[in-house]
Design a protein around this motif. Structure first.
Motif, mmCIF file in Angstrom:
data_model
loop_
_atom_site.group_PDB
_atom_site.id
_atom_site.type_symbol
_atom_site.label_atom_id
_atom_site.label_comp_id
_atom_site.label_asym_id
_atom_site.label_seq_id
_atom_site.Cartn_x
_atom_site.Cartn_y
_atom_site.Cartn_z
ATOM 1 N N TYR A 67 31.651 36.164 42.488
ATOM 2 C CA TYR A 67 32.117 34.801 42.203
ATOM 3 C C TYR A 67 33.380 34.835 41.328
ATOM 4 O O TYR A 67 34.283 34.013 41.485
ATOM 5 C CB TYR A 67 31.005 34.019 41.510
ATOM 6 N N GLY A 68 33.445 35.811 40.440
ATOM 7 C CA GLY A 68 34.620 35.959 39.587
ATOM 8 C C GLY A 68 35.873 36.242 40.411
ATOM 9 O O GLY A 68 36.920 35.621 40.209
ATOM 10 N N ILE A 69 35.748 37.177 41.356
ATOM 11 C CA ILE A 69 36.889 37.532 42.203
ATOM 12 C C ILE A 69 37.287 36.331 43.074
ATOM 13 O O ILE A 69 38.460 36.018 43.236
ATOM 14 C CB ILE A 69 36.532 38.752 43.092
ATOM 15 N N TYR A 93 46.323 41.975 34.869
ATOM 16 C CA TYR A 93 45.045 42.601 34.548
ATOM 17 C C TYR A 93 44.254 41.801 33.522
ATOM 18 O O TYR A 93 43.067 41.572 33.669
ATOM 19 C CB TYR A 93 45.263 44.023 34.031
ATOM 20 N N LEU A 97 32.677 43.158 47.908
ATOM 21 C CA LEU A 97 33.847 42.580 47.250
ATOM 22 C C LEU A 97 34.946 42.272 48.272
ATOM 23 O O LEU A 97 35.587 41.220 48.220
ATOM 24 C CB LEU A 97 34.387 43.569 46.209
ATOM 25 N N TYR A 118 36.990 46.443 36.999
ATOM 26 C CA TYR A 118 37.895 45.287 37.055
ATOM 27 C C TYR A 118 37.122 44.015 37.391
ATOM 28 O O TYR A 118 37.290 42.973 36.750
ATOM 29 C CB TYR A 118 38.979 45.553 38.097
ATOM 30 N N ALA A 119 36.249 44.087 38.418
ATOM 31 C CA ALA A 119 35.502 42.895 38.827
ATOM 32 C C ALA A 119 34.576 42.430 37.710
ATOM 33 O O ALA A 119 34.388 41.233 37.503
ATOM 34 C CB ALA A 119 34.711 43.183 40.102
ATOM 35 N N THR A 120 34.021 43.381 36.979
ATOM 36 C CA THR A 120 33.108 43.018 35.893
ATOM 37 C C THR A 120 33.856 42.267 34.793
ATOM 38 O O THR A 120 33.334 41.349 34.180
ATOM 39 C CB THR A 120 32.447 44.284 35.319
ATOM 40 N N ARG A 121 35.100 42.656 34.596
ATOM 41 C CA ARG A 121 35.918 41.969 33.604
ATOM 42 C C ARG A 121 36.031 40.481 33.935
ATOM 43 O O ARG A 121 36.082 39.636 33.060
ATOM 44 C CB ARG A 121 37.301 42.603 33.573
ATOM 45 N N TYR A 122 36.104 40.174 35.225
ATOM 46 C CA TYR A 122 36.287 38.784 35.640
ATOM 47 C C TYR A 122 35.004 38.138 36.134
ATOM 48 O O TYR A 122 35.035 37.077 36.739
ATOM 49 C CB TYR A 122 37.378 38.689 36.711
ATOM 50 N N ALA A 123 33.867 38.799 35.880
ATOM 51 C CA ALA A 123 32.593 38.241 36.345
ATOM 52 C C ALA A 123 32.430 36.815 35.847
ATOM 53 O O ALA A 123 32.822 36.476 34.725
ATOM 54 C CB ALA A 123 31.452 39.107 35.849
ATOM 55 N N LYS A 124 31.916 35.974 36.733
ATOM 56 C CA LYS A 124 31.732 34.569 36.387
ATOM 57 C C LYS A 124 30.402 34.158 37.015
ATOM 58 O O LYS A 124 30.221 34.307 38.229
ATOM 59 C CB LYS A 124 32.896 33.772 36.989
ATOM 60 N N SER A 178 41.449 51.075 36.623
ATOM 61 C CA SER A 178 41.106 49.704 36.989
ATOM 62 C C SER A 178 42.320 48.792 36.840
ATOM 63 O O SER A 178 42.434 47.789 37.538
ATOM 64 C CB SER A 178 39.885 49.201 36.215
ATOM 65 N N ALA A 228 27.808 37.433 40.108
ATOM 66 C CA ALA A 228 28.806 37.063 39.099
ATOM 67 C C ALA A 228 30.131 37.790 39.351
ATOM 68 O O ALA A 228 31.203 37.203 39.240
ATOM 69 C CB ALA A 228 28.293 37.366 37.707
ATOM 70 N N ASN A 229 30.032 39.084 39.722
ATOM 71 C CA ASN A 229 31.255 39.831 40.019
ATOM 72 C C ASN A 229 31.982 39.251 41.232
ATOM 73 O O ASN A 229 33.209 39.119 41.237
ATOM 74 C CB ASN A 229 30.926 41.297 40.306
ATOM 75 N N PHE A 271 29.106 47.827 46.711
ATOM 76 C CA PHE A 271 29.763 46.759 45.960
ATOM 77 C C PHE A 271 31.175 46.525 46.480
ATOM 78 O O PHE A 271 31.610 45.394 46.683
ATOM 79 C CB PHE A 271 29.797 47.049 44.453
#
Lengths: 205, 271
Positions: free
Chosen positions: A39-41, A147, A82, B52-58, A195, A36-37, A78
């Motif tokens: 894919y979000g990025i 952000y 990433l 930061y990445a967790t904030r945008y986790a999808k 962050s 999920a992390n 991680f």
């Protein structure tokens, strides 16, 4: 070290061990904990879903192929994954197909994946809120977009209609001011402040 | 080294995000080993990146995990399965399993190999298509450029071949004896072209300016640029009854009056 960190540490060790052995069982473990992390990025950079899915798959293949070369001394697993995801996503935006098709899509509907969020919605930490509110408007705006809404520098250029060079110099000043605040405040807000700084750097793509 | 300054330079964030060159990364790693402050800072940065990445986790769409596992198995031609588990001991049945099992295994490996080659070929093909698309796009744009240049050259040729042209060759002055340029003057169409045959590339902040001499007085015909390997004529203003043409070097943007000491070429119009 609290329980959460301990758990995370042992998860990372487990993945690294499986990687070293070339054991496939590492992949479901990585998927469960980090997909999920990642894919979000990826989705922040590649807005088209079909392509984002391809990039995620490509990322996992690269992670697997390079698993044995991961070096714990150079950083956490991680972060390593990433960076693979980011590079794959950036590469995808540079292909001719993306430029022709996908990019037009995303320009028609800019940032459709980026929900309208404001600083207010996310900042529950009142200390952080105070710090951000103490900054100059133009830096607050940049932080809000990058952000809290996940914009890239180029997205900001379009959104605010200011030259990319100006965006970058504002980002640099914002980082500088956040560091000052970090020195003054420290404490509970420091991980959030850091962050935000990371986000400002990462969003230059 | 001042650790604080180093940290504040932002190089550590860039390092953690894989944005540095190999050489720069090696330097950061060396500093990290020497200074515990830098090591601690990097750990903090990495944690912040995860926040930061967790904030945008999808969460990826359903089915992604299965398709990823399939792709990974395809690059691992010998997946860890239990096919090689100990063979069963002699059974009551004296039927020999070895042959059918062998056939089965052979078939299984064969189809795996087939699927694998197929997958590889598909990937290769996709890469080729991508590559050729890029090549085609590049060639198309080159083609457009050539077409545009061709049209412009054709027009110039048409103009040059017209019998109504008067050609005025401007020769180099003492300042630049090698220099020369040509004016094509066409009274019938009221058109003039300048051909910069040979003029030195002007220094930064300077531009050449073309002048016509009419009734003994200079008339401004605007500044022009000189580019290397230029084979194009430049259309210039049409001036009635010129006696001569000349080129001077002026400050960029041009001058209201020609600077006589900076004259590079001059040519008289035959009457």
């Amino acid at each position: 070290m609290n329980n959460y960190l301990k758990k995370k540490k042992s998860l990372e060790t487990e993945i690294v061990d499986l990687f070293a052995k070339g054991d496939e069982r590492a992949i479901p473990l990585v998927y469960k904990n980090y997909s999920a992390n990642l894919y979000g990025i990826i989705s922040q950079i590649v807005t088209q879903e079909e392509l984002a899915k391809e990039v995620l798959q490509d990322t996992f293949i690269k992670i697997w192929k390079n698993a044995k070369s991961y070096d714990q001394n150079k950083g956490r697993i991680f972060t390593w994954m990433l960076n693979i995801a980011r590079r794959s996503a950036i590469d995808a935006t540079r292909t001719a197909a993306y430029k022709k098709g996908y990019k037009t899509d995303s320009m028609d509907a800019p940032n459709y994946h980026k929900e309208a969020a404001t600083t207010e919605m996310y900042v529950e930490d009142s200390g952080l809120k105070k710090i951000i509110n103490s900054l100059d408007d133009k830096y607050r705006e940049i932080i809000d977009l990058i952000y809290f809404k996940g914009y890239t520098h180029r997205d900001v250029e379009k959104e605010l209609d200011i030259p990319l060079g100006t965006v970058k110099s504002r980002v640099r000043s914002a980082i500088k001011q956040l560091r000052e605040k970090l020195k003054e405040e420290g404490g509970d807000s420091s991980i959030q402040l850091k962050s935000i700084i990371a986000a400002l750097v990462i969003s230059s793509i | 080294m001042n650790t604080t300054e180093y940290i504040e330079s932002g190089i550590l964030e860039a390092y953690a995000l894989g944005m540095l060159s190999h050489q720069e990364s090696l330097e950061v790693e060396a500093h990290r080993r020497e200074h515990s402050g830098i090591h601690t800072e990097l750990l903090g940065i990495e944690e912040a990146i995860e926040v930061y990445a967790t904030r945008y986790a999808k969460i990826p769409p359903v089915g992604m995990e299965a398709s990823i596992m399939e792709a990974i198995r395809a690059i691992n031609p010998t997946p860890k399965t239990d096919v090689s588990s100990p063979t069963p001991g002699p059974s009551a049945n004296s039927f020999n399993w070895k042959l059918p099992l062998g056939v089965l295994l052979f078939g299984l490996l064969g189809s795996l190999a087939f699927a694998f080659t197929n997958f590889q070929n598909k990937n290769k093909l996709a890469d080729r298509v991508e590559q050729q698309n890029t090549e085609m796009a590049t060639q198309k744009s080159e083609c457009d450029d050539v077409k545009a240049e061709n049209t412009s050259l054709e027009q110039q040729l048409l103009f040059l071949r017209s019998t109504d042209n008067q050609t005025i060759r401007m020769n180099g002055t003492d300042k630049a004896p090698e220099a020369f340029a040509t004016i094509y003057w066409n009274q019938k169409n009221n058109e003039s072209y300048l051909d910069v045959n040979s003029l030195p590339i002007p220094p930064a902040g300077k531009q050449y300016q073309l002048w016509a001499i009419v009734d003994g007085k200079p008339v401004d015909m605007k500044v022009f640029d000189v580019v290397a390997d230029n084979n194009q004529l430049q259309k210039v203003e049409f001036i009635e009854k010129p006696q001569a043409f000349a080129v001077t070097l002026e400050d960029a943007g041009g001058s209201p009056e020609p600077t006589m000491e900076e004259m590079y070429v001059i040519g008289e119009v035959a009457s």
